[in-house]
Design an enzyme around this catalytic site. Sequence first.
Site, PDB file in Angstrom:
ATOM      1  N   ASP A  84       0.968  -1.048   0.282  1.00 16.43           N
ATOM      2  CA  ASP A  84       0.079  -0.051  -0.301  1.00 16.43           C
ATOM      3  C   ASP A  84       1.148   0.974   0.019  1.00 16.43           C
ATOM      4  O   ASP A  84       2.169   1.316   0.244  1.00 16.43           O
ATOM      5  CB  ASP A  84      -0.477  -0.183   1.070  1.00 16.43           C
ATOM      6  CG  ASP A  84       0.224   0.036   2.721  1.00 16.43           C
ATOM      7  OD1 ASP A  84       0.378   1.546   3.128  1.00 16.43           O
ATOM      8  OD2 ASP A  84       0.410  -1.058   3.031  1.00 16.43           O
TER       9      ASP A  84
ATOM     10  N   ASP B 292       0.371   3.732   2.420  1.00 13.55           N
ATOM     11  CA  ASP B 292       0.228   3.998   3.713  1.00 13.55           C
ATOM     12  C   ASP B 292      -0.539   5.744   3.176  1.00 13.55           C
ATOM     13  O   ASP B 292      -0.970   5.533   2.639  1.00 13.55           O
ATOM     14  CB  ASP B 292       1.748   4.889   4.243  1.00 13.55           C
ATOM     15  CG  ASP B 292       1.685   4.753   5.899  1.00 13.55           C
ATOM     16  OD1 ASP B 292       1.906   3.892   6.035  1.00 13.55           O
ATOM     17  OD2 ASP B 292       2.312   5.998   6.159  1.00 13.55           O
TER      18      ASP B 292
END
Length: 286
Positions: free
Chosen positions: A205, A207
């Site tokens: 991902d 973040d």
Amino acid sequence: MIAVIGGSGLYDIDGLQNAEWVTVETPWGAPSDQILTGDLDGVKMAFLPRHGRGHVHSPTKVPYRANIDALKRLGVTDVFSISACGSFRENMAPGDFVIVDQFIDRTFARDKSFFGTGCVAHVSVAHPTCERLSDAAESAARDAGIKVHRGGTYLCMEGPQFSSMAESKMYRSWGCDVIGMTNMPEAKLAREAELCYASIAMVTDFDSWHPEHGAVEITDIIATLTGNSAKGRALVQRLPALLGQTRAACPHGCDTALEHAIMTAPEKRSAALVAKLDAVAGRVLG
């Protein structure tokens, strides 16, 4: 002997011959789980699920000292750490791998050294990963068709919660590339145990700093983990052929990290602590 410490989503090694789960006792307590041992392309291998099978240990509660000690007792010389991470860089996208070469340790609730009162030691972690193993990891990733970035700074947070947006933006401003919860103190302990160590971070991902990822969604992470796990297994399968069946001394000195590190005078050393250090530091403590 090559060891793989598998993080979230990676719980075994495909194609392992003579595979057996073995129990290893250590003076630092029980490791995260039994350790899977066997042979891959004629090279001895060991696999340790960092969080335990079934993912039972939180990042803070992973028994890092026991894990590294157990691998050392088995005869491991080279450790590949594979873990999930978030990214602070647009070009390090979910699904990419990063061969980490630096760390910033923001953990605060973990035992970070095998040494202490009664036997003090200071090892250098200026260059905390092994270039030789990182070369192999990069080659294996490229051969497996994985988009891989060589070099990156890994911010290790305590967890288990993900970052706030303010924290994420701050870490990004520091120049960090990825963020995770498990490579520290693991890398420091591997250096104390004179093990060559490489860190392979699998991006799941962006973040919470990213304008299109204002919050880290665990469902999205799990979906990406599934794809990353297959890539991670493909990478691991290629490591034995790259490293070969024989091993010379580490050209970067990882396996002699304790050479001048012990500070406590022999007559002042704690016999109890020295006994616990038999696997980790037996080479220098005799």
